[in-house]
Scaffold this active site. Structure first.
Site, PDB file in Angstrom:
ATOM      1  N   HIS A   1     140.351-131.715  57.313  1.00  0.00           N
ATOM      2  CA  HIS A   1     140.031-132.387  58.452  1.00  0.00           C
ATOM      3  C   HIS A   1     139.308-131.333  59.217  1.00  0.00           C
ATOM      4  O   HIS A   1     139.632-130.079  59.200  1.00  0.00           O
ATOM      5  CB  HIS A   1     140.977-132.731  59.110  1.00  0.00           C
ATOM      6  CG  HIS A   1     140.921-133.821  60.314  1.00  0.00           C
ATOM      7  ND1 HIS A   1     140.525-133.288  61.589  1.00  0.00           N
ATOM      8  CD2 HIS A   1     140.768-135.105  60.431  1.00  0.00           C
ATOM      9  CE1 HIS A   1     140.173-134.275  62.663  1.00  0.00           C
ATOM     10  NE2 HIS A   1     140.369-135.305  61.797  1.00  0.00           N
TER      11      HIS A   1
ATOM     12  N   ASP B   1     148.661-128.615  57.363  1.00  0.00           N
ATOM     13  CA  ASP B   1     148.175-129.800  58.326  1.00  0.00           C
ATOM     14  C   ASP B   1     148.898-130.907  57.728  1.00  0.00           C
ATOM     15  O   ASP B   1     148.438-131.409  56.693  1.00  0.00           O
ATOM     16  CB  ASP B   1     146.791-129.823  58.157  1.00  0.00           C
ATOM     17  CG  ASP B   1     146.153-131.183  58.911  1.00  0.00           C
ATOM     18  OD1 ASP B   1     147.037-131.800  59.283  1.00  0.00           O
ATOM     19  OD2 ASP B   1     144.960-131.249  59.168  1.00  0.00           O
TER      20      ASP B   1
ATOM     21  N   GLN C   1     148.997-136.362  57.987  1.00  0.00           N
ATOM     22  CA  GLN C   1     148.968-137.370  57.049  1.00  0.00           C
ATOM     23  C   GLN C   1     150.147-137.601  56.010  1.00  0.00           C
ATOM     24  O   GLN C   1     150.247-138.425  55.360  1.00  0.00           O
ATOM     25  CB  GLN C   1     147.719-137.581  56.331  1.00  0.00           C
ATOM     26  CG  GLN C   1     146.416-137.843  57.201  1.00  0.00           C
ATOM     27  CD  GLN C   1     146.272-138.937  57.900  1.00  0.00           C
ATOM     28  OE1 GLN C   1     147.001-139.761  57.618  1.00  0.00           O
ATOM     29  NE2 GLN C   1     145.208-139.265  58.884  1.00  0.00           N
TER      30      GLN C   1
ATOM     31  N   LYS D   1     150.202-140.675  64.821  1.00  0.00           N
ATOM     32  CA  LYS D   1     150.168-141.155  63.649  1.00  0.00           C
ATOM     33  C   LYS D   1     151.340-141.676  62.941  1.00  0.00           C
ATOM     34  O   LYS D   1     151.505-142.103  62.026  1.00  0.00           O
ATOM     35  CB  LYS D   1     149.364-140.316  62.796  1.00  0.00           C
ATOM     36  CG  LYS D   1     147.935-139.755  63.110  1.00  0.00           C
ATOM     37  CD  LYS D   1     147.242-138.981  61.987  1.00  0.00           C
ATOM     38  CE  LYS D   1     146.364-138.155  62.514  1.00  0.00           C
ATOM     39  NZ  LYS D   1     144.886-139.088  62.538  1.00  0.00           N
TER      40      LYS D   1
ATOM     41  N   CYS E   1     135.786-137.028  59.901  1.00  0.00           N
ATOM     42  CA  CYS E   1     135.831-135.751  60.397  1.00  0.00           C
ATOM     43  C   CYS E   1     136.286-134.805  59.210  1.00  0.00           C
ATOM     44  O   CYS E   1     137.093-133.747  59.121  1.00  0.00           O
ATOM     45  CB  CYS E   1     137.302-135.402  61.283  1.00  0.00           C
ATOM     46  SG  CYS E   1     136.860-136.237  63.020  1.00  0.00           S
TER      47      CYS E   1
HETATM   48  N1  PMP Z   1     144.575-133.344  60.189  1.00  0.00           N
HETATM   49  C1  PMP Z   1     144.371-134.606  59.505  1.00  0.00           C
HETATM   50  C2  PMP Z   1     144.590-134.618  58.067  1.00  0.00           C
HETATM   51  C3  PMP Z   1     144.257-135.731  60.118  1.00  0.00           C
HETATM   52  O1  PMP Z   1     144.046-136.798  59.667  1.00  0.00           O
HETATM   53  C4  PMP Z   1     143.808-135.659  61.440  1.00  0.00           C
HETATM   54  C5  PMP Z   1     143.434-136.921  62.324  1.00  0.00           C
HETATM   55  N2  PMP Z   1     142.792-137.794  61.827  1.00  0.00           N
HETATM   56  C6  PMP Z   1     144.030-134.225  62.241  1.00  0.00           C
HETATM   57  C7  PMP Z   1     144.313-133.515  61.501  1.00  0.00           C
HETATM   58  C8  PMP Z   1     143.718-134.386  63.851  1.00  0.00           C
HETATM   59  O2  PMP Z   1     144.947-135.167  64.295  1.00  0.00           O
HETATM   60  P1  PMP Z   1     144.866-135.163  66.108  1.00  0.00           P
HETATM   61  O3  PMP Z   1     143.301-135.829  66.101  1.00  0.00           O
HETATM   62  O4  PMP Z   1     145.771-135.684  66.264  1.00  0.00           O
HETATM   63  O5  PMP Z   1     144.583-133.806  66.564  1.00  0.00           O
END
Ligand code: PMP
Length: 431
Positions: free
Chosen positions: A143, A220, A223, A246, A385
């Site tokens: 991401h 990270d 998920q 999430k 993203c």
């Molecule tokens: N890493 C991953 C794998 C994600 O799916 C997301 C959110 N889509 C993020 C980071 C970023 O999360 P946040 O917008 O809550 O900072």
């Protein structure tokens, strides 16, 4: 160190614990989420939990209670309601620590989200430890929030980014790991579960390999933490980042877990109130963990809400949630793969969690999401993203359905029907 994909155990490197007798009572669970009542005609079919999950009433109640009964600042007031707010905020930290098996709750730093947690490490640990010529190893499936902070760090320091590639099947090309990990590697930044492909990466084995060359590892876990049990001591990662929103918690609260010695050595990220021990005109000394990294008034209600979300998920059981999602994923994978002209990205269901990403030939994913919305089905369309991953597969965008504890198999049928409807609509238009 060789990691063969075939030897990689599925789901967080623990055997999957699918017990049919523990299957979720989804109809009961859905009653915990008031948003379903607010959208009953047509019913809301929410297949975008990978972006943000829905919120159960107990989380809303916990936050309401703070605002209604003891709203005040924390760590400051020497009066009852402030002491209550401080106690509840710190209790939430303990709950999160237990949830991921952190040895101490002081290793849990509250941030705004995963993105801020990763940036905290990039600026604090990164600026203090990364030098010109050092290498930061990431993957093509990150991401942007686990890529751009490392690009910025590399630009500030003259370090170099290197990439673990992704196969056509959507798994990491781990046979390259031996060559990529060298004494120049100072950090491995890797997602536990891809937000696009749903791929579960073998983070424990990768961490072991990274530690053999003395590299630090940040995971990270945005998920993964919401979907299956995580044990930071077992993984042995140096840092782990995730978001409250999430995992049934509110927006505006995220978590950074770190090993204590690292967090203690790291300079503060943000300066201000709450993070100091003493302040003089020209210089300051800093508070102990975790306060050193929590400058200013935090999201108090948000942390308390997150604590309630942790209780909620723990009561239901992460093993049961994981088994339920696997059932839905397998069903969705099976029926969607029967649709003519569909491309499903990523590995087979048993190597993935949460999300199913696809394209329908000749239909832009935004149009697809538009038609599905007309049917009451909420999916995500776009680059998610993860533009380098889109480039890897030669697409600009995809559609993504993602599942959580409140989803039902029938909702997958509605998704399937919606996709067929979109196909009919767009084929007719082209004629
Ligand atoms: N890493 C991953 C794998 C994600 O799916 C997301 C959110 N889509 C993020 C980071 C970023 O999360 P946040 O917008 O809550 O900072």
């Amino acid at each position: 160190m060789h990691l063969e994909q075939s030897k990689i155990p599925v789901i967080g490197e623990k055997p999957m614990n699918i017990d049919p007798y523990r299957s979720l009572k989804v109809e009961t669970i859905r009653k915990d989420f008031p948003i379903f009542e607010a959208h009953d005609n047509p019913p809301l079919i929410y297949l975008d939990s990978a972006a943000s999950s829905l919120t159960p009433l107990c989380v809303i109640d916990a936050m309401d209670k703070y605002y209604l009964n003891y709203r005040s600042n924390i760590h400051r007031g020497i009066y009852q309601i402030s002491e209550e707010a401080t106690a509840q905020y710190e209790e939430a930290r303990k709950k999160v620590a237990r949830f991921i098996n952190s040895r101490r709750s002081s290793q849990i730093i509250f941030t705004r989200n995963t993105t801020e947690s990763i940036n905290l490490v990039a600026y604090s640990w990164g600026d203090a430890n990364i030098r010109e010529g050092d290498e930061i190893l990431v993957t093509v499936m990150e991401h942007h929030s686990n890529l751009v902070p490392w690009q910025l760090l590399a630009q500030r320091t003259g370090a170099k980014l290197r990439f673990i590639e992704v196969t056509d099947d959507g798994v990491l090309q781990l046979e390259d790991l031996d060559g990529l990990l060298t004494e120049r590697t100072k950090l491995v930044a890797i997602t536990h579960v891809s937000n696009v492909l749903g791929t579960i990466n073998p983070v424990q084995s990768i961490t072991t390999a990274a530690h053999q060359v003395n590299a630090k590892v940040i995971i990270d876990a945005a998920q993964s933490v919401p979907h299956f049990p995580i044990d930071v001591q077992q993984i042995d990662c140096d840092f782990l980042a995730f978001s409250g929103h999430k995992m049934c918690g509110p927006t505006g609260v995220g978590i950074l877990y770190g090993k204590r010695d690292l967090l203690e050595q790291m300079p503060p990220f943000l300066g201000g109130g709450s993070m100091i021990r003493s302040v003089e005109r020209e210089r300051s000394t800093y508070a102990e963990l975790p306060a050193k990294f929590e400058a200013g008034t935090p999201g108090i209600a948000e942390a308390i809400g997150l604590g309630a979300a942790v209780d909620y998920l723990t009561d239901i059981g992460l093993d049961a949630i994981q088994a339920h999602e696997q059932e839905i994923l397998e069903y969705a994978y099976q029926i969607l793969s029967e649709i003519d002209g569909i491309t499903l990205y990523g590995p087979k269901p048993r190597q993935r969690a949460g999300a199913l990403t696809f394209n329908l030939s000749g239909i832009h994913p935004h149009d697809l999401a538009g038609v599905l919305d007309g049917e009451g089905v909420a999916v995500r369309a776009g680059h998610h993203c993860a533009q380098p991953l889109m480039q890897r597969y030669g697409v600009i965008a995809t559609a993504r359905a993602s599942f959580y504890l409140y989803n039902k198999l029938e909702e997958v049928d509605r998704l399937y029907d919606g996709l067929l409807k979109a196909q009919k609509l767009f084929t007719r238009r082209r004629r």
